[in-house]
Design an enzyme around this catalytic site. Structure first.
Site, PDB file in Angstrom:
ATOM      1  N   LYS A 207      22.965  85.576  74.735  1.00  0.00           N
ATOM      2  CA  LYS A 207      22.974  86.842  74.001  1.00  0.00           C
ATOM      3  C   LYS A 207      21.579  87.116  73.412  1.00  0.00           C
ATOM      4  O   LYS A 207      21.025  88.181  73.585  1.00  0.00           O
ATOM      5  CB  LYS A 207      24.030  86.777  72.901  1.00  0.00           C
ATOM      6  CG  LYS A 207      24.102  88.028  72.062  1.00  0.00           C
ATOM      7  CD  LYS A 207      25.247  87.975  71.055  1.00  0.00           C
ATOM      8  CE  LYS A 207      25.105  89.123  70.063  1.00  0.00           C
ATOM      9  NZ  LYS A 207      26.169  89.151  69.064  1.00  0.00           N
ATOM     10  N   GLU A 213      18.559  75.321  73.924  1.00  0.00           N
ATOM     11  CA  GLU A 213      19.206  74.626  75.032  1.00  0.00           C
ATOM     12  C   GLU A 213      19.089  75.433  76.326  1.00  0.00           C
ATOM     13  O   GLU A 213      18.721  74.917  77.384  1.00  0.00           O
ATOM     14  CB  GLU A 213      20.704  74.416  74.749  1.00  0.00           C
ATOM     15  CG  GLU A 213      21.031  73.400  73.687  1.00  0.00           C
ATOM     16  CD  GLU A 213      21.013  73.963  72.279  1.00  0.00           C
ATOM     17  OE1 GLU A 213      20.420  75.045  72.057  1.00  0.00           O
ATOM     18  OE2 GLU A 213      21.578  73.296  71.384  1.00  0.00           O
ATOM     19  N   GLY A 269      29.118  86.235  70.358  1.00  0.00           N
ATOM     20  CA  GLY A 269      29.028  85.278  71.467  1.00  0.00           C
ATOM     21  C   GLY A 269      30.387  84.730  71.877  1.00  0.00           C
ATOM     22  O   GLY A 269      30.730  84.653  73.056  1.00  0.00           O
ATOM     23  N   ARG A 270      31.198  84.357  70.902  1.00  0.00           N
ATOM     24  CA  ARG A 270      32.493  83.731  71.224  1.00  0.00           C
ATOM     25  C   ARG A 270      33.535  84.747  71.664  1.00  0.00           C
ATOM     26  O   ARG A 270      34.665  84.392  71.971  1.00  0.00           O
ATOM     27  CB  ARG A 270      32.976  82.911  70.027  1.00  0.00           C
ATOM     28  CG  ARG A 270      32.954  83.665  68.720  1.00  0.00           C
ATOM     29  CD  ARG A 270      33.059  82.709  67.546  1.00  0.00           C
ATOM     30  NE  ARG A 270      32.960  83.364  66.257  1.00  0.00           N
ATOM     31  CZ  ARG A 270      31.818  83.594  65.599  1.00  0.00           C
ATOM     32  NH1 ARG A 270      30.666  83.248  66.146  1.00  0.00           N
ATOM     33  NH2 ARG A 270      31.822  84.181  64.428  1.00  0.00           N
ATOM     34  N   GLU A 355      34.336  78.637  64.850  1.00  0.00           N
ATOM     35  CA  GLU A 355      33.078  79.309  64.494  1.00  0.00           C
ATOM     36  C   GLU A 355      33.394  80.611  63.754  1.00  0.00           C
ATOM     37  O   GLU A 355      32.625  81.072  62.915  1.00  0.00           O
ATOM     38  CB  GLU A 355      32.232  79.574  65.747  1.00  0.00           C
ATOM     39  CG  GLU A 355      30.768  79.775  65.441  1.00  0.00           C
ATOM     40  CD  GLU A 355      29.876  79.838  66.670  1.00  0.00           C
ATOM     41  OE1 GLU A 355      29.946  80.834  67.405  1.00  0.00           O
ATOM     42  OE2 GLU A 355      29.090  78.895  66.903  1.00  0.00           O
ATOM     43  N   HIS A 386      50.967  61.160  76.851  1.00  0.00           N
ATOM     44  CA  HIS A 386      50.721  59.723  76.999  1.00  0.00           C
ATOM     45  C   HIS A 386      49.514  59.277  76.192  1.00  0.00           C
ATOM     46  O   HIS A 386      48.990  58.181  76.407  1.00  0.00           O
ATOM     47  CB  HIS A 386      50.554  59.383  78.479  1.00  0.00           C
ATOM     48  CG  HIS A 386      51.832  59.581  79.236  1.00  0.00           C
ATOM     49  ND1 HIS A 386      52.788  58.595  79.357  1.00  0.00           N
ATOM     50  CD2 HIS A 386      52.346  60.679  79.836  1.00  0.00           C
ATOM     51  CE1 HIS A 386      53.823  59.075  80.042  1.00  0.00           C
ATOM     52  NE2 HIS A 386      53.589  60.335  80.341  1.00  0.00           N
ATOM     53  N   LYS A 512      19.703  73.990  63.744  1.00  0.00           N
ATOM     54  CA  LYS A 512      18.775  74.404  64.808  1.00  0.00           C
ATOM     55  C   LYS A 512      17.336  74.328  64.308  1.00  0.00           C
ATOM     56  O   LYS A 512      16.455  73.794  64.983  1.00  0.00           O
ATOM     57  CB  LYS A 512      19.053  75.859  65.211  1.00  0.00           C
ATOM     58  CG  LYS A 512      20.349  76.099  65.960  1.00  0.00           C
ATOM     59  CD  LYS A 512      20.437  77.581  66.332  1.00  0.00           C
ATOM     60  CE  LYS A 512      21.804  77.957  66.856  1.00  0.00           C
ATOM     61  NZ  LYS A 512      21.968  79.396  67.091  1.00  0.00           N
TER      62      LYS A 512
END
Ligand code: F6P
Length: 549
Positions: A207, A213, A269-270, A355, A386, A512
Site C-alpha cells: 500500500k 520487508e 491494508g488488512r 490489528e 488431535h 519498525k
C-alpha cells in the site's frame, strides 16, 4: 465522541445477566428453550449460522442488542458505508465496502466517484490478467508466464495467500502463485527455488511502497531475475508489476507506473484483498471468478447494512465475541475451519481482528474501560482435534470457538472400508465437536458405563463451552468473500462498542523505527555505544560475537 460504554444502563444490565447466567449450563438453556436450536440461527448470503450454543438466553440477546443501540451502532455503520472519515486518527474514510459495489452503483466521497475509480482499476486488472492467462503477456525471452510471485507482507500478503489456497480448485489457466513476505531470506530462497526467471512474474504489493520487508525482498527478487536472465534491466518491465497507492515510490523503485494497479488510502491494508492487492488471486482464477468473489463480499455487506440488528449476523457474532471478552473474561476465540483449503484462514483473521481491535485507547485518546481485541487463533479440523482440543474440552479456560463447515466438499474420496465418503467423516467430526463442547458428559453418565471410580473425574466432559457454527454450501469464490465480510463487520461492531478506532495501527510503528536504528548497531565494524537498557545491550553484543564482529 461516544460516552463510556461501560457506564451505560445496557452494560449494567449485561453485568446482571452475566451474574445470573454464568452458572447456567447449556444443557439447561436447551431444556428450558428447546426451540433455540432452530431459532437462534441467522442467514447471511449463503451462510447459515447457528448461535444457539452460546451462553445466552433470549433476554441476554436483547440486552446485547440494547448495548449495540446504546453505542449508536446503526449510525456508525451508516457513516462507514457513506464514506465519512471514521478513521479519525488518520482522518480517513473506511470504504472497503466500496471495493465490492457493482459497477452500476454510485458513491461520491470527498468529491470523487469511488465506484468509477474502483471499476476502472478492476478493468485494468482484468485486461492484464487476461493477457497473462492467455499467454499474450510474455516474459523478456518470449516465454509464457507460468508462476506469479506476490511480494508483500501483512495485508498485502495474508489475504491473497489465504484466498489463493482456499480457491485451489478454481486455478484454471496454468498460473500458479507463490508468496514471499518475511524479511528472513529463507522465505525468498525457498520460494524461488526451482523457478525459471524466464517464466516468472513478480507482483510487488505494498500500500505504502515503503515497507522494509517488501522493498528488500523486491530488490533481491529483481537481482535474482536479472542474474538469471542475463538480459539487462529492460527485462524488469516484463517481469515486475506493482500494486500500491503510492505511484511516486513505485516509479522510484524502477517499476513503470503503466504496470501499476492502484488503490486508495481509504482501503486499510488488512481490508485490501478485494482491491488490486488481490491481483495474484485474479491471475490464478480469472476476472469472472474474482467478480464472484467480490459479489460474495457485497452480499454480506448488504446484509450488514440493511438487516435489523436482531437478524444481523455480524452484529450478533460481534456482540457474542464481546460478551465473552468483557463479561466472562475470555481471552481468545478459536477459529476452526473444517476444510484444509482454509489452512491460512486463522492467520488471515489474526491481522484483520487483532490489528484492528488491539487498542487500549478510545478514538478520543481516553483509556478504553474494558478489555479489547479478542485473540484469534486456530487450525483446520480435524488436525486441531488431535492437538489442542483437549484444552477446549477439559481445560480451565473458556475459549469460544467458531466452527466453519461445508455441505459439498472441494475433494472427496471413499472411506477405507468403502462404505462412505471422507467428507462425511470430516463433517461428522465437525458436528460431534460442537455437540460435545456444548453438552459434555456428566460423571453419572460416565460412571453408568462402568468406568472405574478413580477415572471418572478424568473422563468428565464439562461441556458448557460455547461455539458458533457457520455452514456454507461449498467453498466457492463467493463464499470466501462472504466469510471475510462476515468477520470484517464483526470487527467493526466490536470496535464501535469499545469506542476505538479499528482502522489505524500505530502500535506497529515503533518496532519498525527501532529495527532501522538497530541495524547499523548490529553491523558496524567498531564496537557500538551502549544500548539504553542492559538487556538489549547484552543481546546485541551476543549477536555481534556470533557474527564475528
Ligand atoms: O505493519 C503493519 C502494516 O502497516 C499493515 O497494516 C499492512 O498491511 C502491512 O504493514 C503492509 O503494509 P504495506 O502494504 O504498505 O506494505
Amino acid at each position: 465522541m461516544s460516552s463510556d460504554i461501560t457506564g451505560t444502563a445496557a452494560w449494567q444490565k449485561l453485568r446482571d445477566h452475566h451474574a445470573r447466567i454464568q452458572s447456567v449450563h447449556l444443557r439447561e438453556l436447551f431444556d428450558e428453550d428447546p426451540a433455540r436450536g432452530h431459532e437462534l440461527t441467522v442467514s447471511a448470503g449463503d451462510l447459515y449460522i447457528d448461535y444457539s450454543k452460546h451462553r445466552v438466553d433470549r433476554a441476554t440477546l436483547e440486552a446485547l442488542l440494547d448495548l449495540a443501540r446504546s453505542a449508536d451502532l446503526e449510525a456508525r455503520r451508516d457513516a462507514m458505508f457513506a464514506g465519512q472519515h471514521i478513521n479519525t486518527s488518520e482522518d480517513r474514510a473506511v470504504l472497503h465496502t466500496a471495493l465490492r459495489l457493482p459497477a452500476d452503483a454510485s458513491l461520491t466521497v470527498d468529491g470523487q466517484d469511488v465506484v468509477a475509480d474502483v471499476h476502472e482499476v478492476l478493468d485494468r486488472m482484468g485486461d492484464f490478467t487476461d493477457r497473462l492467462r492467455s499467454g499474450q503477456w510474455r516474459g523478456a525471452t518470449g516465454e509464457r508466464i507460468s508462476t506469479v510471485v506476490n511480494i508483500g507482507i501483512g495485508g498485502s500478503d495474508l489475504g491473497p495467500v489465504m484466498v489463493y489456497r482456499a480457491l485451489r480448485h478454481y486455478v484454471d489457466a496454468g498460473i500458479s502463485v507463490r508468496f514471499i513476505s518475511n524479511i528472513d531470506p529463507s522465505d525468498l530462497v525457498r520460494t524461488l527455488h526451482g523457478l525459471d526467471p524466464a517464466t516468472t512474474l513478480f507482483i510487488v504489493a505494498s500500500k505504502t511502497f515503503s515497507t522494509l520487508e517488501t522493498l528488500t525482498n523486491a530488490t533481491a527478487a529483481r537481482r535474482w531475475l536479472l542474474d538469471g536472465l542475463g538480459l539487462g534491466t529492460d527485462a524488469v518491465a516484463k517481469h515486475f508489476v506493482a500494486v500500491s497507492t503510492n505511484a511516486d515510490r513505485v516509479a522510484e523503485f524502477g517499476i513503470d507506473t503503466d504496470n501499476m494497479f492502484g488503490f486508495w488510502d481509504w482501503v486499510g491494508g488488512r481490508y485490501s484483498v478485494d482491491s488490486a492487492i488481490g491481483l495474484s488471486v485474479m491471475a490464478a482464477i480469472g476476472r469472472e471468478r474474482f467478480a464472484e468473489f467480490l459479489a460474495g463480499f457485497h452480499a454480506v455487506d448488504e446484509h450488514f447494512r440493511t438487516a435489523p440488528l436482531e437478524e444481523n449476523a455480524p452484529v450478533l457474532l460481534g456482540l457474542l465475541g464481546l460478551w465473552y471478552s468483557n463479561f466472562f473474561g475470555a481471552e481468545s476465540r478459536a477459529v476452526l475451519p473444517y476444510s484444509n483449503d482454509l489452512v491460512r484462514f486463522a492467520a488471515y483473521l489474526q491481522q484483520l481482528t487483532m490489528e484492528s481491535n488491539g487498542k487500549s485507547v478510545r478514538a478520543d485518546g481516553s483509556p478504553v474501560p474494558a478489555s479489547t481485541g479478542e485473540i484469534f487463533w486456530g487450525e483446520p479440523g480435524t488436525n486441531g482435534q488431535h492437538a489442542f482440543y483437549q484444552l477446549l474440552h477439559q481445560g480451565t479456560r473458556l475459549v469460544p470457538a467458531d466452527f466453519i463447515g461445508f455441505g459439498e466438499p472441494t475433494d472427496d474420496l471413499p472411506t477405507a472400508d468403502g462404505t462412505g465418503s471422507m467428507h462425511d467423516l470430516l463433517m461428522s467430526n465437525f458436528f460431534a465437536q460442537t455437540k460435545v463442547l456444548a453438552f459434555g458428559k456428566t460423571a453419572e453418565e460416565i460412571a453408568a458405563e462402568g468406568t472405574p471410580e478413580h477415572l471418572v473425574p478424568h473422563k468428565v466432559m464439562p461441556g458448557n463451552r460455547p461455539s458458533t457454527t457457520i455452514l456454507a454450501p461449498k467453498l466457492t469464490p463467493s463464499v470466501i468473500g462472504q466469510l471475510i465480510a462476515l468477520y470484517e463487520h464483526q470487527v467493526f461492531v466490536e470496535g464501535v462498542i469499545w469506542g476505538i478506532d479499528s482502522f489505524d495501527q500505530w502500535g506497529v510503528e515503533l518496532g519498525k523505527t527501532q529495527a532501522v536504528e538497530l541495524q547499523p548497531v548490529l553491523t558496524a565494524a567498531e564496537s557500538p555505544a551502549a544500548q539504553s537498557d542492559t538487556s538489549t545491550d547484552s543481546l546485541v553484543r551476543w549477536y555481534r560475537r556470533q557474527r564475528g564482529r
